[in-house]
Scaffold this motif. Structure first.
Motif, short mmCIF file in Angstrom:
data_model
loop_
_atom_site.label_atom_id
_atom_site.label_comp_id
_atom_site.label_asym_id
_atom_site.label_seq_id
_atom_site.Cartn_x
_atom_site.Cartn_y
_atom_site.Cartn_z
N PRO A 144 -43.21 -25.14 -7.91
CA PRO A 144 -43.40 -25.08 -9.37
C PRO A 144 -43.04 -23.73 -9.99
CG PRO A 144 -45.23 -26.22 -8.34
CD PRO A 144 -44.43 -25.61 -7.22
N SER A 145 -43.10 -22.65 -9.22
CA SER A 145 -42.80 -21.34 -9.78
C SER A 145 -41.31 -21.09 -9.93
CB SER A 145 -43.42 -20.24 -8.91
OG SER A 145 -42.84 -20.22 -7.62
N ALA A 146 -40.46 -21.92 -9.29
CA ALA A 146 -39.02 -21.73 -9.40
C ALA A 146 -38.55 -21.96 -10.83
CB ALA A 146 -38.29 -22.66 -8.43
N PHE A 147 -39.11 -22.98 -11.47
CA PHE A 147 -38.82 -23.28 -12.88
C PHE A 147 -40.15 -23.62 -13.55
CE2 PHE A 147 -34.91 -24.28 -10.60
CZ PHE A 147 -33.96 -23.61 -11.35
N PRO A 148 -40.89 -22.62 -13.99
CA PRO A 148 -42.23 -22.85 -14.54
C PRO A 148 -42.22 -23.86 -15.69
CG PRO A 148 -41.87 -20.52 -14.16
CD PRO A 148 -40.54 -21.19 -13.94
N GLY A 149 -43.19 -24.77 -15.65
CA GLY A 149 -43.31 -25.78 -16.68
C GLY A 149 -42.54 -27.05 -16.41
N PHE A 150 -41.63 -27.03 -15.43
CA PHE A 150 -40.85 -28.21 -15.09
C PHE A 150 -41.66 -29.13 -14.19
CE2 PHE A 150 -37.49 -25.86 -16.85
CZ PHE A 150 -36.30 -26.57 -16.84
#
Length: 217
Positions: A76-82
């Motif tokens: 989840p931290s690779a593209f936060p909110g995705f």
């Protein structure tokens, strides 16, 4: 207003959604939704039961559980909110994450310009010209699918990126929809392409009044 609906993608084999919060809101009474470890263990066992024709060797359920814990904590931290869904056709495979989200439309930006920018269709850093194709969705209409090869800045490895994008406009609602995948193994992306296309075609925008059905079957 509307919301990004990935519920139907969650029902596809072999996709597994990664919760973005712990415990997952609305599932406080479900043991597998309390921690990354509980979630990973549950689905490691389920994946071996549902997606393997053979029984796991000693330690293989633990191995998959450890891998899923890692993805639950890091993906989840690779593209936060995705939203994050993992493509995992066999429990011995490496998961392939797919990231999905709505992107705010910049004022005055045309549909074509936005979709080409979101999919990196004109990426100057690509090793060769990206493969740009129109991609139709029954829910989002005409969009773009772009496959490109590029050199990772950190590892200098050649990676493969796959992106899909659409513009959604209905009434007062307007947003761009973006799906992102990447992997250093070109074969991994290409083998998954049919499944990813099917996954992409399930994504939709749903009205707020349907939000209460999110957790229902």
């Amino acid at each position: 207003m509307s919301w990004l609906n990935v519920k139907h993608a969650m029902n596809l084999d072999p996709w597994l959604r990664v919760p973005l919060m712990w415990p997952e809101p609305g599932l406080e009474g479900v043991e597998a939704a309390q921690t990354p470890e509980a979630w990973a263990r549950t689905f490691a066992e389920v994946w071996w039961e549902d997606f393997a024709t053979e029984k796991p060797e000693p330690g293989e359920v633990d191995r998959l559980s450890d891998i899923l814990v890692m993805y639950a904590k890091r993906a989840p931290s690779a593209f936060p909110g995705f939203e994050v869904l993992l493509h995992l056709p066999h429990p011995r495979d490496n998961p392939l994450p797919a990231y999905v989200n709505l992107v705010e439309i910049e004022e005055g930006e045309s549909r074509e310009t936005a979709l080409r920018a979101l999919t990196h269709a004109d990426a100057s850093y690509a090793i060769e010209p990206p493969i740009v194709e129109e991609f139709d969705s029954p829910h989002l209409g005409a969009g773009l699918r772009v496959l490109r090869y590029y050199q990772d800045e950190d590892s200098n490895e050649v990676h493969v990126g796959l992106r899909y994008a659409w513009r959604y406009e209905k009434g007062t609602d307007a947003a761009d929809v973006l799906i992102i995948l990447a992997d250093p193994d070109a074969g991994r992306i290409l083998r998954a392409l049919d499944d990813v296309d099917e996954f992409a075609r399930t994504i939709r925008i749903s009205p707020d009044e349907e939000a209460d059905t999110w957790k229902s079957s």
